[in-house]
Design a protein around this motif. Sequence first.
Motif, PDB file in Angstrom:
ATOM      1  N   HIS A 131      88.852  -0.390  27.467  1.00  0.00           N
ATOM      2  CA  HIS A 131      87.281  -1.080  28.467  1.00  0.00           C
ATOM      3  C   HIS A 131      87.750   0.259  29.309  1.00  0.00           C
ATOM      4  N   GLY A 170      85.570   0.726  32.544  1.00  0.00           N
ATOM      5  CA  GLY A 170      84.693  -0.344  33.380  1.00  0.00           C
ATOM      6  C   GLY A 170      84.015   1.372  34.306  1.00  0.00           C
ATOM      7  N   ARG A 207      78.544  -7.288  24.844  1.00  0.00           N
ATOM      8  CA  ARG A 207      77.790  -7.496  25.907  1.00  0.00           C
ATOM      9  C   ARG A 207      77.738  -6.061  26.953  1.00  0.00           C
ATOM     10  N   MET A 227      80.070  -3.987  26.849  1.00  0.00           N
ATOM     11  CA  MET A 227      81.186  -2.700  27.386  1.00  0.00           C
ATOM     12  C   MET A 227      81.368  -1.830  26.693  1.00  0.00           C
ATOM     13  N   ARG A 243      84.473   1.063  25.351  1.00  0.00           N
ATOM     14  CA  ARG A 243      85.758   0.639  24.356  1.00  0.00           C
ATOM     15  C   ARG A 243      86.008   2.204  24.473  1.00  0.00           C
TER      16      ARG A 243
END
Length: 209
Positions: A17, A19, A52, A54, A56
């Motif tokens: 992930h 962020g 959603r 996200m 990666r």
Amino acid sequence: MALRTAITTGLYRPGDHLGEVEIAEHLSVSRGTVREALRHLQQEGLVTAGARGMLRVSQLTPTETRELFQVREALEGLAIAQIIASPRRKDAAEALRKALKKLQDAFESGADLATRVEADLGFHLLLCELSGNSMLLKTWRQLEGPMRVVIMSAAGERRDVAMAATAHEPIADAIARGDAAAAQEILHAHMALAIEQMGIEREDARDTA
């Protein structure tokens, strides 16, 4: 770009992930800078959006990886055909041999993985550039991000077998001879070797094993 380097050198692994807040803090840059970098990496194919939204590091399935190498083979096969049909064939073969020397030097000098991958893909990129076909080159470059992810995530020793200069030399030799049929066969064998050495198996075979 620090984030791109972190992905292509394996600091971030396929599926990790990404962020914005964590990366911005780690790299001491603004979230806006990270957001823009991630947008570019998505365009390169190094980053994908999941659930959603996200983000990666891209992770290809075995089937997608095989398809990636099949498309590479088609593009590079066309590049070979156009080089051999060109009056600049011998100059192209010499340029490819110089790229092979660079690849060999990267291995013999004990260069890091990122440098070896760069030299490996540099040979294939040059092959496409020497074709003189701008659309072919543009299409190949769109695959470059996923290629890097696949190579970086492969097992070390097996990956090195596929990237070695000796695995590429017959391609340059066949081009120098102007032997289109042999060059295509060698390219096919080279891509098959890459798939095998990188541990890519068919999903249906794995499911029934």
